[in-house]
Design a protein around this motif. Structure first.
Motif, PDB file in Angstrom:
ATOM      1  N   UNK A  98      20.518  36.857  61.967  1.00  0.00           N
ATOM      2  CA  UNK A  98      19.180  36.713  62.880  1.00  0.00           C
ATOM      3  C   UNK A  98      18.917  35.387  62.946  1.00  0.00           C
ATOM      4  N   UNK A  99      18.897  34.665  64.283  1.00  0.00           N
ATOM      5  CA  UNK A  99      18.720  33.322  64.583  1.00  0.00           C
ATOM      6  C   UNK A  99      17.224  33.066  64.329  1.00  0.00           C
ATOM      7  N   UNK A 100      16.948  31.933  63.639  1.00  0.00           N
ATOM      8  CA  UNK A 100      15.554  31.623  63.288  1.00  0.00           C
ATOM      9  C   UNK A 100      15.248  30.334  64.110  1.00  0.00           C
ATOM     10  N   UNK A 120      23.414  30.964  55.208  1.00  0.00           N
ATOM     11  CA  UNK A 120      22.562  30.219  56.008  1.00  0.00           C
ATOM     12  C   UNK A 120      23.621  29.341  57.088  1.00  0.00           C
ATOM     13  N   UNK A 121      23.452  29.503  58.221  1.00  0.00           N
ATOM     14  CA  UNK A 121      24.222  28.869  59.319  1.00  0.00           C
ATOM     15  C   UNK A 121      23.551  27.825  59.686  1.00  0.00           C
ATOM     16  N   UNK A 122      23.318  26.577  59.448  1.00  0.00           N
ATOM     17  CA  UNK A 122      22.621  25.565  59.721  1.00  0.00           C
ATOM     18  C   UNK A 122      22.405  25.152  61.203  1.00  0.00           C
ATOM     19  N   UNK A 123      21.027  24.975  61.494  1.00  0.00           N
ATOM     20  CA  UNK A 123      20.907  24.449  63.062  1.00  0.00           C
ATOM     21  C   UNK A 123      19.932  23.100  62.637  1.00  0.00           C
ATOM     22  N   UNK A 124      18.920  22.880  63.111  1.00  0.00           N
ATOM     23  CA  UNK A 124      18.461  21.788  62.683  1.00  0.00           C
ATOM     24  C   UNK A 124      17.835  21.777  61.151  1.00  0.00           C
ATOM     25  N   UNK A 125      17.640  22.985  60.396  1.00  0.00           N
ATOM     26  CA  UNK A 125      17.328  22.964  59.211  1.00  0.00           C
ATOM     27  C   UNK A 125      18.788  23.117  58.265  1.00  0.00           C
ATOM     28  N   UNK A 126      19.018  21.985  57.713  1.00  0.00           N
ATOM     29  CA  UNK A 126      20.214  22.199  57.061  1.00  0.00           C
ATOM     30  C   UNK A 126      20.226  22.363  55.691  1.00  0.00           C
ATOM     31  N   UNK A 127      19.183  22.518  54.991  1.00  0.00           N
ATOM     32  CA  UNK A 127      18.880  23.048  53.770  1.00  0.00           C
ATOM     33  C   UNK A 127      18.277  22.186  52.819  1.00  0.00           C
TER      34      UNK A 127
END
Length: 265
Positions: A98-100, A120-127
């Motif tokens: 699900x894209x957040x 988790x596939x990172x977007x702007x939130x890398x972890x």
């Protein structure tokens, strides 16, 4: 911190029916502060240590109220491809990718012995913005009654190599991404009540294990194990006041020799 290599633990969050209570407890025990809750994303609230994002808390979704638990997420460059590997290797996908927003893409799954984890596939939130310091994520272990299933599954889904700890009194394995040791796997013994399912145990760093345990139990946590010194640090296992299991570890207080390891990958 940059996007983590595939298979590296990169984030942790937990659902709590009493989010304010959880914020108060972890604020006291781990020194966390909290950002604004995001109503657009189910009141997801990030926790910070010294201004760096280290975890998050969220209320349960309607109909999903149950036992509070920490969920550890593993980095993936392609959440859809990872969930397909999970299915192909005997795991279960509990929530499809699900894209957040622009933060990234998440999925929830369980490995064949039942331990739940996230992808988790990172977007702007890398972890995690900090790790292995007091108040931040430090380590994790999969506790399982069926280690042979877990041991086959993890390297089939993620690019992990494995080493077995050569100690007769316990069945413990570590997994590496490249040269970095990222995860442990412990066989659950008869010390665990039969109703306790397989789970992922998340460790958070503390400056003083005994002081953290004292603060946690004073705030209503239950001490499950320890404090105990080891070659990796002084640690203890707890359940927070809402029943979520976690551990604390002082990485600087070590005792004993590092165990011998046998390459099994």
């Amino acid at each position: 911190m940059a996007v983590q290599p595939e298979g590296t633990p990169c984030w942790a969050d937990a659902m709590f029916s009493d989010v304010e209570g959880a914020k108060s407890f972890y604020g006291d025990v781990l020194g966390w502060t909290f950002g604004e809750s995001s109503s657009e994303y189910g009141n997801y609230t990030q926790a910070y240590k010294d201004g760096k994002a280290v975890a998050a808390v969220v209320p349960p979704m309607p109909g999903a109220e149950g036992q509070s638990a920490w969920c550890l997420y593993f980095a993936s460059p392609d959440a859809a491809a990872t969930t397909q590997k999970i299915r192909d290797n005997g795991g279960a996908v509990l929530m499809e990718p699900m894209q957040v927003g622009d933060f990234g893409t998440m999925a929830l799954a369980s490995e064949p012995s039942g331990a739940v984890f996230g992808v988790w596939q990172a977007g702007v939130h890398e972890g995690f913005e900090a790790t292995s310091v007091p108040g931040a994520y430090a380590w994790a272990e999969v506790f399982t009654r069926e280690p042979e299933k877990t041991d086959a599954f993890l390297p089939a889904v993620f690019p992990l190599s494995a080493k077995q700890v050569d100690e007769a009194e316990m069945d413990f394995r570590i997994f590496n991404v490249g040269e970095d040791t990222v995860l442990g796997r412990m066989k659950m013994t008869d010390d665990f009540p039969p109703e306790v399912p397989s789970y992922v145990n998340v460790y958070f760093g503390v400056e003083d294990c005994d002081a953290a345990v004292a603060k946690a139990t004073e705030r209503g946590a239950v001490l499950r194990f320890g404090p105990m010194s080891s070659p990796f640090g002084r640690f203890a296992a707890l359940s927070d006041p809402q029943g979520a299991s976690f551990s604390v570890i002082d990485l600087n207080t070590t005792e004993g020799d590092m165990p011998k390891l046998t390459d099994v990958s």
